[in-house]
Design a protein around this motif. Structure first.
Motif, mmCIF file in Angstrom:
data_model
loop_
_atom_site.group_PDB
_atom_site.id
_atom_site.type_symbol
_atom_site.label_atom_id
_atom_site.label_comp_id
_atom_site.label_asym_id
_atom_site.label_seq_id
_atom_site.Cartn_x
_atom_site.Cartn_y
_atom_site.Cartn_z
ATOM 1 N N VAL A 232 0.869 -1.177 0.000
ATOM 2 C CA VAL A 232 0.000 0.000 0.000
ATOM 3 C C VAL A 232 0.906 1.227 0.000
ATOM 4 O O VAL A 232 1.841 1.313 0.806
ATOM 5 C CB VAL A 232 -0.920 0.033 1.239
ATOM 6 C CG1 VAL A 232 -1.755 1.311 1.248
ATOM 7 C CG2 VAL A 232 -1.819 -1.192 1.266
ATOM 8 N N LEU A 233 0.643 2.174 -0.875
ATOM 9 C CA LEU A 233 1.511 3.340 -1.022
ATOM 10 C C LEU A 233 0.981 4.533 -0.223
ATOM 11 O O LEU A 233 -0.222 4.788 -0.186
ATOM 12 C CB LEU A 233 1.640 3.732 -2.495
ATOM 13 C CG LEU A 233 2.111 2.627 -3.449
ATOM 14 C CD1 LEU A 233 2.366 3.200 -4.837
ATOM 15 C CD2 LEU A 233 3.353 1.927 -2.911
ATOM 16 N N ILE A 234 1.915 5.268 0.387
ATOM 17 C CA ILE A 234 1.589 6.459 1.169
ATOM 18 C C ILE A 234 2.475 7.616 0.729
ATOM 19 O O ILE A 234 3.404 7.444 -0.067
ATOM 20 C CB ILE A 234 1.778 6.208 2.685
ATOM 21 C CG1 ILE A 234 3.248 5.839 2.996
ATOM 22 C CG2 ILE A 234 0.838 5.115 3.176
ATOM 23 C CD1 ILE A 234 3.582 5.793 4.471
ATOM 24 N N ASP A 235 2.198 8.804 1.246
ATOM 25 C CA ASP A 235 3.054 10.000 1.134
ATOM 26 C C ASP A 235 3.538 10.307 -0.282
ATOM 27 O O ASP A 235 4.730 10.457 -0.527
ATOM 28 C CB ASP A 235 4.266 9.861 2.063
ATOM 29 C CG ASP A 235 3.889 9.803 3.521
ATOM 30 O OD1 ASP A 235 2.691 9.994 3.833
ATOM 31 O OD2 ASP A 235 4.769 9.555 4.354
ATOM 32 N N PRO A 236 2.639 10.451 -1.245
ATOM 33 C CA PRO A 236 3.102 10.717 -2.611
ATOM 34 C C PRO A 236 3.522 12.169 -2.837
ATOM 35 O O PRO A 236 3.137 13.076 -2.095
ATOM 36 C CB PRO A 236 1.861 10.399 -3.450
ATOM 37 C CG PRO A 236 0.723 10.762 -2.549
ATOM 38 C CD PRO A 236 1.173 10.363 -1.162
ATOM 39 N N ALA A 237 4.314 12.342 -3.890
ATOM 40 C CA ALA A 237 4.567 13.658 -4.477
ATOM 41 C C ALA A 237 4.197 13.502 -5.953
ATOM 42 O O ALA A 237 5.019 13.652 -6.854
ATOM 43 C CB ALA A 237 6.023 14.066 -4.301
ATOM 44 N N ALA A 238 2.944 13.133 -6.187
ATOM 45 C CA ALA A 238 2.487 12.640 -7.481
ATOM 46 C C ALA A 238 2.503 13.720 -8.562
ATOM 47 O O ALA A 238 2.179 14.881 -8.307
ATOM 48 C CB ALA A 238 1.080 12.066 -7.337
ATOM 49 N N HIS A 239 2.861 13.286 -9.777
ATOM 50 C CA HIS A 239 2.864 14.180 -10.930
ATOM 51 C C HIS A 239 3.060 13.354 -12.196
ATOM 52 O O HIS A 239 3.278 12.143 -12.120
ATOM 53 C CB HIS A 239 3.980 15.235 -10.807
ATOM 54 C CG HIS A 239 5.359 14.654 -10.768
ATOM 55 N ND1 HIS A 239 5.925 14.155 -9.616
ATOM 56 C CD2 HIS A 239 6.297 14.480 -11.736
ATOM 57 C CE1 HIS A 239 7.144 13.711 -9.867
ATOM 58 N NE2 HIS A 239 7.394 13.888 -11.152
ATOM 59 N N GLY A 240 2.980 14.008 -13.325
ATOM 60 C CA GLY A 240 3.275 13.345 -14.582
ATOM 61 C C GLY A 240 4.779 13.276 -14.765
ATOM 62 O O GLY A 240 5.447 14.308 -14.808
ATOM 63 N N GLY A 241 5.306 12.072 -14.871
ATOM 64 C CA GLY A 241 6.758 11.928 -14.953
ATOM 65 C C GLY A 241 7.162 10.715 -15.756
ATOM 66 O O GLY A 241 6.378 10.165 -16.542
#
Length: 259
Positions: free
Chosen positions: A181-190
């Protein structure tokens, strides 16, 4: 059946907007779950001072869980983004990366190519932040050379923008009885290699199986191993700016390989 317990992440010491930024990333990444994407921590509530998430019971990482996570991460990436550097849906300001009590602001501005995005919004942005703190006073040209190679398109491979976690070090992967399970993202298009390079940087459990399963689901581009350090330069520079110490020297050594 009883309601799952809630974990409250205190964001009262973080800059204004930090908790909303993280929440937007969680929701955006979770959109890919319907199509087999990685499991994302379920958001319960968000305020200026906290983020409430479902609390997950930890369990050992297993070979099967690693295989499933590798394939699921490929599906998350395949969900795509409007552009390189594009922020998550529901977000229109700059982003953040780093520890919750003192995260760094990071640009998330849509850009035509990955190389141009990574050059300006990651390498040069961090170089400016570091030099403001007295870092890299003699090595600035080295990082500029890396940025110039990126900007030239030398490392672009024609792949569309991926929907990436953006801060996928091993500590942001929770292993539970039902898998990762993923936490603490700095999500963006990359670029998808950025997430994989982060997993490799601090050596996530069963990393070889994660990579193999990812590669089977979405074959990696030729030479991806040689680009791992290029993608890792970003988080190492972040660590150098925030923590200093040996990360400064490590970032210089990594930059030298791509200058």
């Amino acid at each position: 059946m009883s309601e799952p317990r809630t974990y409250r992440k205190d964001t009262s010491a973080a800059p204004r907007g930090y908790s909303s930024w993280e929440a937007a990333g969680l929701l955006w990444l979770a959109e890919a779950e319907e199509d087999g994407g990685a499991s994302i921590a379920e958001l319960r509530d968000v305020d200026t001072t906290h983020i409430d998430l479902v609390q997950y019971a930890p369990a050992p990482a297993t070979n099967l869980a690693a295989d499933e996570f590798g394939a699921a991460l490929a599906a998350t990436h395949a969900a795509g983004a409007p552009a390189f550097g594009a922020p998550p849906a529901r977000w229109s300001s700059h982003g953040f990366i780093g520890p919750g009590e003192s995260p760094m602001p990071m640009p998330v501005e849509p850009t035509q190519t990955w190389g141009a995005f990574f050059a300006e919004q990651r390498i040069r942005h961090l170089l400016r932040a570091g030099r403001a703190k007295g870092l890299w006073e003699e090595e600035g040209e080295l990082f500029e050379q890396v940025a110039a190679r990126l900007e030239s398109g030398e490392f672009d491979d024609g792949r569309p923008p991926a929907r990436i976690h953006g801060d996928l070090w091993a500590g942001n992967v929770l292993w539970t009885s039902s898998g990762a399970v993923l936490i603490d993202p700095a999500a963006h298009g990359g670029h998808p290699e950025t997430d994989l390079a982060m997993l490799l940087l601090f050596t996530a459990p069963h990393i070889a199986r994660i990579i193999a399963a990812y590669d089977e689901a979405a074959p990696l581009a030729d030479g991806w191993q040689e680009r791992v350090g290029l993608h890792q330069l970003f988080p190492v520079m972040v660590h150098a700016v925030i923590f200093g110490g040996g990360y400064v020297r490590q970032s210089v050594e990594m930059a030298r390989k791509y200058a």
